[in-house]
Design a protein around this motif. Structure first.
Motif, PDB file in Angstrom:
ATOM      1  N   ILE B 163      12.392 -14.773 -15.241  1.00 51.69           N
ATOM      2  CA  ILE B 163      10.841 -14.759 -14.128  1.00 51.69           C
ATOM      3  C   ILE B 163      11.240 -16.253 -13.556  1.00 51.69           C
ATOM      4  O   ILE B 163      10.625 -16.093 -12.238  1.00 51.69           O
ATOM      5  CB  ILE B 163       9.676 -14.510 -14.650  1.00 51.69           C
ATOM      6  CG1 ILE B 163       9.837 -12.930 -15.176  1.00 51.69           C
ATOM      7  CG2 ILE B 163       8.235 -14.417 -13.610  1.00 51.69           C
ATOM      8  CD1 ILE B 163       9.133 -11.806 -16.428  1.00 51.69           C
ATOM      9  N   GLN B 164      10.585 -17.520 -14.091  1.00 55.93           N
ATOM     10  CA  GLN B 164      10.286 -18.392 -13.355  1.00 55.93           C
ATOM     11  C   GLN B 164      11.105 -19.151 -13.020  1.00 55.93           C
ATOM     12  O   GLN B 164      11.310 -19.944 -11.454  1.00 55.93           O
ATOM     13  CB  GLN B 164      10.211 -19.589 -14.288  1.00 55.93           C
ATOM     14  CG  GLN B 164       8.361 -19.234 -14.656  1.00 55.93           C
ATOM     15  CD  GLN B 164       8.099 -19.926 -16.206  1.00 55.93           C
ATOM     16  OE1 GLN B 164       7.441 -20.695 -16.359  1.00 55.93           O
ATOM     17  NE2 GLN B 164       8.385 -19.392 -17.814  1.00 55.93           N
ATOM     18  N   LYS B 167      11.841 -16.914  -9.811  1.00 53.30           N
ATOM     19  CA  LYS B 167      11.474 -17.151  -8.306  1.00 53.30           C
ATOM     20  C   LYS B 167      11.649 -18.346  -7.773  1.00 53.30           C
ATOM     21  O   LYS B 167      11.468 -18.753  -6.355  1.00 53.30           O
ATOM     22  CB  LYS B 167      10.373 -17.208  -9.154  1.00 53.30           C
ATOM     23  CG  LYS B 167       8.547 -17.677  -8.064  1.00 53.30           C
ATOM     24  CD  LYS B 167       7.946 -16.400  -7.559  1.00 53.30           C
ATOM     25  CE  LYS B 167       7.553 -16.812  -6.204  1.00 53.30           C
ATOM     26  NZ  LYS B 167       6.916 -15.790  -5.706  1.00 53.30           N
ATOM     27  N   ARG B 172      14.415 -12.245  -5.894  1.00 52.14           N
ATOM     28  CA  ARG B 172      13.356 -11.451  -6.785  1.00 52.14           C
ATOM     29  C   ARG B 172      13.443 -10.707  -8.015  1.00 52.14           C
ATOM     30  O   ARG B 172      14.521 -10.385  -8.731  1.00 52.14           O
ATOM     31  CB  ARG B 172      13.228  -9.700  -5.893  1.00 52.14           C
ATOM     32  CG  ARG B 172      12.342 -10.933  -4.558  1.00 52.14           C
ATOM     33  CD  ARG B 172      12.382 -11.362  -4.097  1.00 52.14           C
ATOM     34  NE  ARG B 172      13.388 -10.882  -3.173  1.00 52.14           N
ATOM     35  CZ  ARG B 172      12.826 -10.114  -1.467  1.00 52.14           C
ATOM     36  NH1 ARG B 172      11.982  -9.796  -1.264  1.00 52.14           N
ATOM     37  NH2 ARG B 172      14.105  -9.377  -0.743  1.00 52.14           N
ATOM     38  N   THR B 173      12.656 -10.737  -9.029  1.00 51.15           N
ATOM     39  CA  THR B 173      12.690  -9.915 -10.096  1.00 51.15           C
ATOM     40  C   THR B 173      11.936  -8.862  -9.859  1.00 51.15           C
ATOM     41  O   THR B 173      11.161  -8.845  -9.946  1.00 51.15           O
ATOM     42  CB  THR B 173      12.292 -11.170 -11.319  1.00 51.15           C
ATOM     43  OG1 THR B 173      11.075 -11.121 -11.052  1.00 51.15           O
ATOM     44  CG2 THR B 173      13.134 -12.147 -11.716  1.00 51.15           C
ATOM     45  N   LYS B 191       3.197 -11.688 -13.795  1.00 53.29           N
ATOM     46  CA  LYS B 191       3.506 -11.595 -12.042  1.00 53.29           C
ATOM     47  C   LYS B 191       2.377 -13.122 -11.708  1.00 53.29           C
ATOM     48  O   LYS B 191       3.119 -13.553 -10.737  1.00 53.29           O
ATOM     49  CB  LYS B 191       2.182 -10.544 -11.772  1.00 53.29           C
ATOM     50  CG  LYS B 191       2.392  -9.377 -11.704  1.00 53.29           C
ATOM     51  CD  LYS B 191       2.579  -8.831 -10.410  1.00 53.29           C
ATOM     52  CE  LYS B 191       3.127  -7.043 -10.025  1.00 53.29           C
ATOM     53  NZ  LYS B 191       2.962  -6.172  -9.370  1.00 53.29           N
ATOM     54  N   GLY B 194       5.078 -15.036 -11.381  1.00 52.37           N
ATOM     55  CA  GLY B 194       6.050 -14.736 -10.201  1.00 52.37           C
ATOM     56  C   GLY B 194       7.008 -13.690 -10.172  1.00 52.37           C
ATOM     57  O   GLY B 194       7.419 -13.934  -9.342  1.00 52.37           O
ATOM     58  N   ASP B 196       8.173 -10.299  -9.546  1.00 60.48           N
ATOM     59  CA  ASP B 196       7.956  -9.777  -8.295  1.00 60.48           C
ATOM     60  C   ASP B 196       7.725  -7.950  -8.889  1.00 60.48           C
ATOM     61  O   ASP B 196       6.786  -7.686  -7.937  1.00 60.48           O
ATOM     62  CB  ASP B 196       9.340  -9.611  -7.613  1.00 60.48           C
ATOM     63  CG  ASP B 196       9.572  -9.985  -6.564  1.00 60.48           C
ATOM     64  OD1 ASP B 196       9.356 -10.858  -5.559  1.00 60.48           O
ATOM     65  OD2 ASP B 196       9.935 -11.167  -7.619  1.00 60.48           O
ATOM     66  N   GLN B 303       7.699 -25.508 -12.237  1.00 59.19           N
ATOM     67  CA  GLN B 303       8.276 -24.351 -11.352  1.00 59.19           C
ATOM     68  C   GLN B 303       8.301 -23.673 -12.737  1.00 59.19           C
ATOM     69  O   GLN B 303       9.058 -22.262 -13.086  1.00 59.19           O
ATOM     70  CB  GLN B 303       8.994 -24.025 -10.735  1.00 59.19           C
ATOM     71  CG  GLN B 303       8.971 -24.963  -9.844  1.00 59.19           C
ATOM     72  CD  GLN B 303       9.662 -25.456  -8.543  1.00 59.19           C
ATOM     73  OE1 GLN B 303      10.268 -25.476  -8.770  1.00 59.19           O
ATOM     74  NE2 GLN B 303       9.343 -24.262  -7.255  1.00 59.19           N
TER      75      GLN B 303
END
Lengths: 337, 337
Positions: B163-164, B167, B172-173, B191, B194, B196, B303
């Motif tokens: 995810i990170q 992002k 997009r995930t 969420k 990050g 989606d 991040q």
């Protein structure tokens, strides 16, 4: 002369082979870039049956003439036709042409020329199965002489082509077939084509496999036309980082893979569909011609023959359809047009 | 100072976590190319549990200290050590190091330096999950900003890293998680990282998926750590010619794929195992360092954070082992050494 075609008039194709009718067809006027073809022979393939049943991924708008493969002789060409002339032999460049008819007018772009010095039944069965076999042996693993390939449905049209093309390039084949009453005869026939090993599905989980791998390496490529349990068994024999290509699902069961095969053996699973390949290479005529040249070369050298065929006059198409759908059929039905 | 290690003494590992013992260990003499390390923190990962249970693809000869990941500080280096010095932070270069201990002497080649300005829990959890996520996002499909990825087990260590990293690169995930009592909290947490979209497994076969694909493209990459039915459902949403990478099998069920997905959608199935990648790149230090640099850069920019962790003193390892094996655990157990 009378022009007959066998196909479906609709409205639904789900009725299957019973919905196929033989009809008198008009031969349309020859357009600028068109070719008038006398069809000579066209096989009945499993994909044709699936299209008629309405279960295939591409379906023709109805009414439609059935048949996706075959060979014809050019009778006349339109003024804009550049690469074909009267007397040339032609085969479909793509699926969906409707080959089960005596005559037709096709756009030049929908046809490929093949040499007319190869046997009729070879030409009639060249554009799907041998092409599929050729591509699957070329596009997924770079095989060298001495390498091995394992395949199931080894007795299918593709299977027989795989055996012959592999043999011609020094690649060894392990061929899996279903057990059947006349097994020894089938084994003998596939070995005569060049098969190194012919085994039944149950042997895949027996110690006999170890014997095979004493003389040849584990396969880097597996070709799957079945699905279900026997495909999972076949996959177990693939080399680490090897590829299994699925091009059919005769068992009507999915492909099931243990998670560990992906993670710890890094096997790669792909699919192949000749129709998609042709679509993807529509602007790359070169790869299509070089494949056809290579296949015709093998045919001329006697290294690639037509599959076992039963020829049937078009009028008897209904019996041929029924025969093509019998289990354990070892002979391809080819309509003579 | 006292040196403690948690591991298995044998003879069989099958007894599982109950067979793990805490023992006083001798610190061996520092050899020419060795590094004396004070371990600082080491997580308990599912692969550690599988190794202890004896069900993993690689197993250490017993007796063995358990733990494959963690971070330590260099206390002293042998005269032949060139790239490390006292005070440096180090992590395992490979699986099997045995990180659940307070001190150890390791060959220099078995260690990688990481910057000591990143959070301890990030460093301790960097060498397996974020690396796995990084490689899977890099090595199978070339993803551009705006592309999408779908993954299950989105709450796992790898899932959170996916995810990170996605992002941070504009990918997009779509994140699939199992339904659970505290679902809204989990959705919120992912969420915040990050994600989606966060959905439960049953949504995969519902019309809600169509809504998602109004705003983002169908994924070109699917990451599978589960297996079984929900993996088959996830696969249905993959773009034609897309790739599904399997890196785990939490459901203990195989991956099942309809034949049509291979033939007509040309999906590609692969596997990934970080340990194998490291083996394959043993002589390509460059790709390992550039990956670690990229990951540490993401950490410094905020991040890429450590997964949700619960820190536990080494003495309480047994409670931590039990906690790590609870279903729906959202917090990684990390041993403080």
């Amino acid at each position: 002369s009378q022009n007959l075609g066998a196909g479906c008039s609709g409205p639904g194709m789900n009725a299957g082979p019973k919905s196929v009718l033989l009809k008198e067809l008009e031969v349309p006027r020859l357009g600028h870039s068109d070719v008038h073809v006398k069809m000579l022979a066209a096989p009945i393939n499993p994909a044709d049956i699936n299209m008629i049943q309405g279960t295939y991924a591409i379906l023709a708008p109805l009414p439609a003439v059935a048949g996706n493969e075959g060979v014809g002789r050019v009778l006349e060409v339109g003024p804009g036709v550049t690469a074909l002339r009267r007397g040339d032999w032609v085969i479909p460049a793509d699926a969906g042409l409707g080959t089960w008819r005596t005559q037709a007018v096709f756009p030049e772009a929908s046809l490929l020329q093949v040499p007319s010095d190869i046997p009729l039944l070879c030409a009639a069965t060249l554009s799907v199965n041998p092409c599929t076999a050729y591509r699957m042996l070329s596009d997924f693993e770079s095989l060298a002489p001495g390498d091995s390939v394992i395949q199931n449905a080894a007795n299918s049209g593709v299977g027989q082509a795989v055996i012959q093309i592999a043999k011609a390039t020094g690649v060894r084949t392990i061929n899996v077939v279903r057990d059947r009453p006349d097994l020894p005869k089938l084994v003998e026939r596939l070995k005569a084509l060049g098969a190194d090993h012919v085994i039944t599905e149950d042997v895949l989980r027996k110690p006999e496999m170890k014997e095979i791998f004493k003389s040849i390496p584990k396969p880097r490529l597996a070709l799957n036309c079945v699905g279900g349990k026997s495909t999972t068994e076949m996959l177990r024999h693939l080399q680490p980082k090897g590829t299994m290509v699925t091009y059919g699902g005769m068992a009507k069961q999915p492909v099931t893979v243990p998670v560990s095969a992906f993670i710890f053996r890094d096997v790669r699973l792909r699919g192949f569909w000749m129709t998609q390949w042709k679509k993807d290479h529509a602007h790359d005529k070169e790869s299509l011609t070089s494949m056809m040249d290579a296949l015709c070369q093998l045919v001329r050298r006697g290294q690639l023959g037509a599959p076992a065929c039963t020829t049937v006059p078009l009028e008897d198409f209904r019996e041929a359809l029924v025969a093509s759908m019998q289990p354990f059929t070892s002979s391809k039905q080819v309509l003579l047009l």
